[in-house]
Write a protein that holds these residues in place. Structure first.
Motif, short mmCIF file in Angstrom:
data_model
loop_
_atom_site.label_atom_id
_atom_site.label_comp_id
_atom_site.label_asym_id
_atom_site.label_seq_id
_atom_site.Cartn_x
_atom_site.Cartn_y
_atom_site.Cartn_z
N VAL A 15 0.88 -1.18 0.06
CA VAL A 15 -0.06 -0.02 0.00
C VAL A 15 0.86 1.28 -0.04
CG1 VAL A 15 -1.73 1.41 1.32
CG2 VAL A 15 -1.90 -1.15 1.16
N MET A 16 0.31 2.14 -0.91
CA MET A 16 1.18 3.51 -1.01
C MET A 16 2.88 3.34 -1.02
SD MET A 16 -1.10 6.13 1.40
CE MET A 16 -1.22 5.23 2.98
N LEU A 17 3.25 2.51 -1.77
CA LEU A 17 4.57 2.20 -2.00
C LEU A 17 5.42 3.42 -2.48
CD1 LEU A 17 6.83 0.05 -2.07
CD2 LEU A 17 6.41 -0.36 -4.50
N ASP A 18 4.78 4.35 -3.44
CA ASP A 18 5.83 5.50 -3.80
C ASP A 18 5.85 6.34 -2.67
OD1 ASP A 18 6.06 4.26 -6.28
OD2 ASP A 18 4.35 5.45 -7.17
N GLU A 19 4.67 6.69 -1.92
CA GLU A 19 4.45 7.62 -0.83
C GLU A 19 5.54 7.13 0.36
OE1 GLU A 19 0.54 7.64 -3.04
OE2 GLU A 19 2.04 6.34 -2.48
N VAL A 20 5.59 5.84 0.54
CA VAL A 20 6.59 5.30 1.71
C VAL A 20 7.88 5.51 1.30
CG1 VAL A 20 7.45 2.92 2.91
CG2 VAL A 20 4.82 3.47 2.79
N ALA A 40 6.93 -8.84 1.36
CA ALA A 40 8.29 -8.13 1.05
C ALA A 40 7.99 -7.00 -0.10
CB ALA A 40 9.16 -9.05 0.58
N GLY A 41 6.87 -6.53 -0.28
CA GLY A 41 6.69 -5.45 -1.34
C GLY A 41 7.25 -4.34 -1.00
N HIS A 42 7.39 -3.65 0.29
CA HIS A 42 7.87 -2.43 0.73
C HIS A 42 9.35 -2.81 0.99
CE1 HIS A 42 3.93 -1.20 2.21
NE2 HIS A 42 4.08 -0.15 1.39
N ALA A 64 5.18 -15.52 6.37
CA ALA A 64 5.69 -14.19 5.74
C ALA A 64 7.16 -14.49 5.69
CB ALA A 64 5.16 -12.93 6.42
N VAL A 65 7.72 -14.80 6.69
CA VAL A 65 9.39 -14.96 7.15
C VAL A 65 9.71 -15.79 5.87
CG1 VAL A 65 10.99 -15.85 8.30
CG2 VAL A 65 9.31 -14.52 9.57
N LYS A 66 8.95 -17.06 5.51
CA LYS A 66 9.63 -17.82 4.44
C LYS A 66 9.57 -17.06 3.02
CE LYS A 66 8.10 -21.98 6.79
NZ LYS A 66 6.96 -23.06 6.76
N VAL A 67 8.38 -16.59 2.74
CA VAL A 67 8.09 -15.72 1.62
C VAL A 67 9.09 -14.71 1.63
CG1 VAL A 67 6.69 -14.52 0.14
CG2 VAL A 67 5.87 -16.55 1.18
N ALA A 68 9.21 -13.88 2.53
CA ALA A 68 10.13 -12.34 2.26
C ALA A 68 11.55 -13.05 2.12
CB ALA A 68 9.91 -11.78 3.55
N SER A 69 11.87 -14.17 2.79
CA SER A 69 13.47 -14.57 2.87
C SER A 69 13.62 -14.96 1.41
CB SER A 69 13.58 -15.98 3.67
OG SER A 69 13.63 -15.41 5.20
N GLY A 70 12.81 -15.75 0.63
CA GLY A 70 12.97 -15.88 -0.64
C GLY A 70 13.07 -14.76 -1.66
N ARG A 71 12.22 -13.75 -1.16
CA ARG A 71 12.14 -12.57 -2.18
C ARG A 71 13.16 -11.68 -2.07
NH1 ARG A 71 5.24 -11.97 -2.37
NH2 ARG A 71 5.01 -13.50 -3.51
N LEU A 72 13.72 -11.78 -0.79
CA LEU A 72 14.73 -10.79 -0.60
C LEU A 72 16.41 -11.39 -0.72
CD1 LEU A 72 13.23 -9.09 2.59
CD2 LEU A 72 13.53 -8.05 0.28
N ASP A 102 18.44 4.54 10.34
CA ASP A 102 17.77 5.74 9.40
C ASP A 102 16.36 5.77 9.16
OD1 ASP A 102 20.65 6.91 8.41
OD2 ASP A 102 21.02 4.71 8.38
N GLY A 103 15.81 4.78 9.41
CA GLY A 103 14.40 4.57 9.22
C GLY A 103 13.58 3.63 9.51
N ILE A 104 12.35 3.47 9.81
CA ILE A 104 11.66 2.17 9.97
C ILE A 104 10.08 2.47 9.46
CG2 ILE A 104 10.85 3.43 12.43
CD1 ILE A 104 10.64 0.24 13.46
N LEU A 105 9.66 1.36 9.22
CA LEU A 105 8.45 1.29 8.59
C LEU A 105 7.44 0.30 9.07
CD1 LEU A 105 6.19 1.71 6.17
CD2 LEU A 105 7.40 -0.07 4.82
N LEU A 106 6.25 0.60 9.40
CA LEU A 106 5.48 -0.39 10.12
C LEU A 106 4.09 -0.15 9.12
CD1 LEU A 106 5.55 0.23 14.01
CD2 LEU A 106 6.89 -1.42 12.59
N ASP A 107 3.40 -1.46 8.76
CA ASP A 107 2.57 -1.71 7.97
C ASP A 107 1.36 -2.51 8.73
OD1 ASP A 107 0.35 -2.27 6.38
OD2 ASP A 107 1.34 -2.65 4.58
N LEU A 108 0.65 -1.62 9.15
CA LEU A 108 -0.26 -2.29 10.61
C LEU A 108 -1.44 -3.33 9.84
CD1 LEU A 108 -0.11 0.48 13.26
CD2 LEU A 108 1.49 -1.62 12.84
N GLY A 109 -1.60 -3.26 8.61
CA GLY A 109 -2.81 -3.96 8.23
C GLY A 109 -2.56 -5.41 8.25
N VAL A 110 -3.65 -6.30 8.21
CA VAL A 110 -3.77 -7.69 8.01
C VAL A 110 -3.32 -7.98 6.42
CG1 VAL A 110 -4.93 -9.86 7.91
CG2 VAL A 110 -5.53 -8.14 9.80
N SER A 111 -2.50 -8.93 6.11
CA SER A 111 -1.83 -9.07 4.86
C SER A 111 -3.04 -9.72 3.93
CB SER A 111 -0.62 -9.91 4.91
OG SER A 111 -0.97 -11.12 5.08
#
Length: 319
Positions: A15-20, A40-42, A64-72, A102-111
């Motif tokens: 969500v709001m990738l460009d804005e983030v 792992a979109g953001h 999510a950890v399994k998927v993010a690990s693969g994608r990153l 230098d920065g932190i992001l939290l996306d509080l929505g249910v995926s």
């Protein structure tokens, strides 16, 4: 959700990738935390902008950890994925020998994956076991809340976390039904909620179970209580000029974020009739924008789940 090969299909539209990305103002050599990696979109967009920098991506959901690990994995040492609640990010940084970021992001929505995967029990439109745990190693699940909490606690949860007008009626009906047999599935709970609502008490705009499911999910995952603590911890761990960005999806989350940001941005708290400041309090942060950033029309058209999203951010001031 699994694909034909038995792998996890974790569809995620950030969500709001460009804005983030614009708000975070990523430095190629900076250190960033994505506390809710999800699909792992953001995280991918952050890592793509790093050269000598580093991304630490966290998620409490093991899928999510399994998927993010693969994608990153394509980013090598630039990206590290860890199974952890974002509320514990400071301990993760300590274990890694990192003091400031230098920065932190939290996306509080249910995926989208959690909502679309019926067996996780987050959705009120598919029948599944009452679960709703983001971290499936947690002992507390939705079934324990629905069948084990006393009537007054259920009323409190539905009222405070779901802003449900008919909290008492729904709690009474739950207690009556569970006397006969345990409530085991989301489908059973939806029917109980429907039966509890008075004629004319159903909104034309929302599913009758939406508020109740939101409330129980928040209770199961302790979603609200960790927000102010995490924001204040983020302020402590940010470098001067560092940014904290948080995306919320309902009014309870957004209010907590807004109020905690305002507290950190407040300066002198002396009574107005004092001729000079004696408290010595200085603002710790500056708000990136006074009003929340919201999705544009194009995103709203292509991603219906972004319609309630709000992005708020602050920048750390010099100590």
């Amino acid at each position: 959700m699994m694909n034909g090969q038995g792998n996890i299909e974790f569809s995620h539209k950030p969500v709001m990738l460009d804005e983030v990305i614009e708000v975070l103002d990523i430095k190629p050599g900076g250190i960033y935390v994505d506390g809710t990696a999800g699909g792992a979109g953001h995280s991918s967009a952050i890592a793509e902008r790093l050269t000598t920098g580093r991304l630490i991506a966290l998620d409490r959901d093991s899928d999510a950890v399994k998927v993010a690990s693969g994608r990153l994995s394509r980013f090598g040492d630039r990206a590290t994925v860890i199974h952890s609640n974002f509320a514990d990010f400071a301990s993760v940084l300590d274990d890694m020998g990192i003091e400031k970021i230098d920065g932190i992001l939290l996306d509080l929505g249910v995926s989208s994956y959690q909502l679309d995967n019926a067996e996780r029990g987050f959705s009120y439109v598919a029948d599944a076991p009452l679960d709703m745990r983001m971290d499936r190693t947690s002992e507390l699940d939705a079934a324990r809340v629905v069948n084990g909490y006393d009537r007054d606690d259920i009323v409190r949860i539905l009222r405070d976390y779901g802003e449900e007008k008919y909290a008492s009626r729904i709690a009474d009906r739950i207690c009556i039904e569970r006397e006969e047999r345990p409530i085991k599935t989301t489908g059973e709970l939806v029917e109980i909620i429907r039966a509890a609502l008075p004629d004319g008490g159903r909104s034309q705009n929302h599913h009758p179970a939406m508020r109740t499911f939101q409330a129980i999910r928040i209770e199961v995952n302790g979603e609200l209580e960790i927000i102010p603590k995490t924001i204040k911890c983020a302020c402590d761990r940010l470098k001067t000029g560092g940014v904290a960005a948080i995306i919320t999806f309902h009014s309870l989350e957004d209010r907590l974020v807004k109020e905690t940001y305002a507290e950190l941005a407040q300066g002198c708290i002396c009574p107005r009739d004092f001729p000079v400041c004696v408290c010595g309090r200085k603002p710790r942060v500056e708000l990136v924008s006074r009003k929340p950033i919201v999705p544009g029309n194009e995103e709203l058209k292509r991603n219906f789940r972004s319609h309630s999203a709000k992005l708020r951010a602050f920048r750390k001031l010099a100590e």
